[in-house]
Enzyme design. Sequence first.
Site, PDB file in Angstrom:
ATOM      1  N   CYS A 138     -12.323  26.471  33.522  1.00 20.14           N
ATOM      2  CA  CYS A 138     -13.010  25.542  34.428  1.00 20.14           C
ATOM      3  C   CYS A 138     -14.241  26.190  35.028  1.00 20.14           C
ATOM      4  CB  CYS A 138     -12.047  25.071  35.515  1.00 20.14           C
ATOM      5  SG  CYS A 138     -12.845  24.014  36.717  1.00 20.14           S
ATOM      6  N   CYS A 141     -14.903  25.267  38.654  1.00 22.81           N
ATOM      7  CA  CYS A 141     -14.041  25.944  39.634  1.00 22.81           C
ATOM      8  C   CYS A 141     -14.454  27.402  39.807  1.00 22.81           C
ATOM      9  CB  CYS A 141     -12.574  25.944  39.203  1.00 22.81           C
ATOM     10  SG  CYS A 141     -12.000  24.424  38.496  1.00 22.81           S
ATOM     11  N   ASP A 142     -14.742  28.078  38.698  1.00 25.32           N
ATOM     12  CA  ASP A 142     -14.844  29.538  38.728  1.00 25.32           C
ATOM     13  C   ASP A 142     -16.240  30.092  38.485  1.00 25.32           C
ATOM     14  OD1 ASP A 142     -12.108  29.593  39.168  1.00 25.32           O
ATOM     15  OD2 ASP A 142     -11.666  29.583  37.024  1.00 25.32           O
TER      16      ASP A 142
END
Length: 314
Positions: A138, A141-142
């Site tokens: 992701c 997300c990261d």
Amino acid sequence: MQNSPETVKCLIIGSGPAGYTAAVYAARANLDPILYTGKEPGGQLMITTDVENYPGYPDGIMGPQMMEDFRKQAERFGTDVRYELISKVELNGSLHKVWTEGGHEIHAHSVIISTGASAKWLGLESEKRLANKGVSACAVCDGFFFRGQEVAIVGGGDTAAEESLYLSKLCPKVHMLVRRDEMRASKIMQERVMNTENIIVHWNTETQEILGEEQVTGVRVINNQTQAVSEIPVKGFFVAIGHKPNTDLFKGFLDMDETGYILTQGKTSKTNVEGVFASGDAQDNVYRQAVTAAGTGCMAALDAERYLTEKGIV
Ligand code: NDP
């Protein structure tokens, strides 16, 4: 609560566009729906940035904002949204049995499945070992953790294209590893990728190993045409190669295809089990869009309502 089963007219499992749309329709039809969100409330759109192709948002909308709006709309009409996971089901008979992870037992006259799909992995040992140590599925997300550093991303679909564009705003260089000599992504996304200077597309390229002991230090790739092996030094390695339907829970009860997508009958959301309906990515391996998921969520609620009416339950 743990010991006494709760009986409901309409139980919805999953909280993406399909689940929440089913909830809006079911609630407005007085089916008093209960919706279990699962482990990832909001589903895949929670890890998306701009959604530009959902009708009604001329300027686009952020995925998480959209899902919050979906939830609020479902709650406005009385949906009981519960932030828990369903861990066991028995889908047969006229009353289907469902258990939450906490052990609460529910007897449902109708069940709408909208459990969506999850990211696929390459299956390399190094991918598992370095998960959360530089390996991620992701980017949204990261990606933040790798700002200012070189990264690689595997895949040639819309997800890989979208995520490489996202990463290109944070990272000086994004190596996109595409296993064929063309991308599966839509034309507009491909154009954006090709017009972004700091995205380097490596065609015909497969990942042999992710390098590093404690943290990702690079990736060893092979060109499947020339067989040339090379190493690219990167700190982050993102996997964006598609998804698997979240339907393991229903195996043995519902008919599925070989990948696990639930089979529905004709132009309906009906599964092979009476009173059980499927919607969204859990049953769609073709379109997989937020808007199509929402459409099938609507269908499932209408099918459930008709079923409950025929049975004299509502
Ligand atoms: P897709 O299945 O569309 O694409 C998967 C990509 O990963 C393909 O390029 C595939 O290669 C590659 N791949 C698969 N397995 C491997 C492997 N083992 N090693 C290397 N590469 C691999 O998945 P997406 O998640 O990209 O998209 C799913 C759906 O969601 C699509 O319909 C897409 O259009 C939609 N979507 C739309 C978005 C938007 O409109 N904003 C954003 C994101 C997704 P190959 O082509 O060779 O099979």
